[in-house]
Motif scaffolding. Sequence first.
Motif, mmCIF file in Angstrom:
data_model
loop_
_atom_site.group_PDB
_atom_site.id
_atom_site.type_symbol
_atom_site.label_atom_id
_atom_site.label_comp_id
_atom_site.label_asym_id
_atom_site.label_seq_id
_atom_site.Cartn_x
_atom_site.Cartn_y
_atom_site.Cartn_z
ATOM 1 N N VAL A 17 25.624 36.565 -13.294
ATOM 2 C CA VAL A 17 26.132 36.290 -14.640
ATOM 3 C C VAL A 17 25.158 36.836 -15.677
ATOM 4 N N LEU A 18 25.698 37.587 -16.634
ATOM 5 C CA LEU A 18 24.929 38.088 -17.781
ATOM 6 C C LEU A 18 25.494 37.433 -19.034
ATOM 7 N N SER A 19 24.639 36.771 -19.811
ATOM 8 C CA SER A 19 25.109 36.015 -20.983
ATOM 9 C C SER A 19 24.553 36.550 -22.296
ATOM 10 N N SER A 20 24.087 37.791 -22.337
ATOM 11 C CA SER A 20 23.323 38.316 -23.478
ATOM 12 C C SER A 20 24.128 38.396 -24.772
ATOM 13 N N ARG A 39 33.672 36.732 -24.346
ATOM 14 C CA ARG A 39 33.089 36.702 -25.687
ATOM 15 C C ARG A 39 31.641 36.213 -25.649
ATOM 16 N N VAL A 40 30.828 36.759 -26.538
ATOM 17 C CA VAL A 40 29.442 36.316 -26.665
ATOM 18 C C VAL A 40 29.403 34.881 -27.189
ATOM 19 N N GLU A 78 32.839 27.996 -22.779
ATOM 20 C CA GLU A 78 34.101 27.621 -22.134
ATOM 21 C C GLU A 78 34.740 28.826 -21.448
ATOM 22 N N THR A 79 34.828 29.945 -22.173
ATOM 23 C CA THR A 79 35.417 31.153 -21.601
ATOM 24 C C THR A 79 34.560 31.688 -20.461
ATOM 25 N N LEU A 80 33.242 31.598 -20.599
ATOM 26 C CA LEU A 80 32.346 32.059 -19.540
ATOM 27 C C LEU A 80 32.554 31.234 -18.270
ATOM 28 N N ALA A 81 32.665 29.924 -18.413
ATOM 29 C CA ALA A 81 32.894 29.069 -17.246
ATOM 30 C C ALA A 81 34.217 29.419 -16.568
ATOM 31 N N GLU A 82 35.254 29.655 -17.345
ATOM 32 C CA GLU A 82 36.554 30.015 -16.773
ATOM 33 C C GLU A 82 36.463 31.329 -16.000
ATOM 34 N N ALA A 83 35.765 32.314 -16.570
ATOM 35 C CA ALA A 83 35.634 33.621 -15.908
ATOM 36 C C ALA A 83 34.843 33.489 -14.610
ATOM 37 N N ILE A 84 33.829 32.634 -14.591
ATOM 38 C CA ILE A 84 33.042 32.409 -13.374
ATOM 39 C C ILE A 84 33.938 31.854 -12.269
#
Length: 376
Positions: free
Chosen positions: A279-282, A324-325, A329-335
């Motif tokens: 995961v990249l969160s930059s 989205r940066v 919530e969206t990051l968790a869904e994508a994971i």
Amino acid sequence: MTGSTPGSPPRLLLIGFRPGAGGIGRVMINLINGFARRGIEVHLALPPGDYPELSRAVAGVRTHYLEARDDATGVRRLREFLERLDPRAVLANRDNARSLLARTTPGLARRPLIAFRIGIHIPAKLRHKNPLGRWRACRELARAYRSADLLIGNSRGVCEGLHELLGDRSPPIHAIYNPLDLATLRQQARESPRHPWFREPGAPLLVSVGRLAGMKDQATLLRAFARLPSDYRLVILGEGRQRRKLEALAERLGVAERFDLPGHVANPFPYLARADLFVLSSRFEGSPNALMEALAVGTPAVATDCPSGPREILADGRYGALVRVGDPETLAEAIEQTLARPPSPELLRQAVERFDLEQAVTAYLRVMGLTHPEEA
């Protein structure tokens, strides 16, 4: 013509290195070794410090340590060094080295070709500054960058940022991706990781790699992680100033027992290869090496669609989800979606063949005019 006597190897000087370990060191030692294997006489000008990646330098790469207590001393010593070494070309990393070169090269008896390697999206990097600070930084960077003969951005997005900064008054700009030594990387990935979570089968294991710094926005990654099932585990490899803040945030979110910060790891590839997801969160990047390295060992990835690099590396989402940066919530869904339906490891390994080291070395030598006529 500068760069030693006729018939001798072209002489290339590289400057602008920060002591310590990290992804940029891996990129540069790959390039340095690639240049040397092509018959280039490679010299490195370094400030005093520890450079662990240089232990991998091939025979013939020459290092010089230049210490400067102030700007005036730095200009004088670099000018003396350039006149003595007489390189055909200079390739500069980091803005302090580029600014120093801009002040040093005027008046040289024989001026080498000056190339600046830019590894970050400049407008995105400067957005956090107040208007006056941003204006000053833009003015200083533009003055230094316009002194070069050419600029090399490590992604198309970085090059677009340079065009935004410099407008029509710009040296030629070339996009050359960071190189991967794929054979060495995959060989190193076969080593056994020391962290016990990577040796134990079990619940999904997420990994991220990068400095613990604001631009990497690992806080958003932690907030996304807290939304995932309680048996998931997360490891972030890297060190930096945000360590205490991230540890405190993990405690507040109730995930500290399944989250770990082992610090910098000299060989991250076994960890990448054995993780279930990278995961990249930059908030912003240039062309994130760890994302490419994860794909190279066949590990699925999710990344923020930040400026710049992830969209190019993941081919608009073909090789991994873009989110989205700053949106946990969206990051968790994508994971969760990626873990449920991961792309094939073979597809991911094929995705990075375009970043092969030899292609990058050829491109660098061509734009700097260091190829033989028949190779140009």
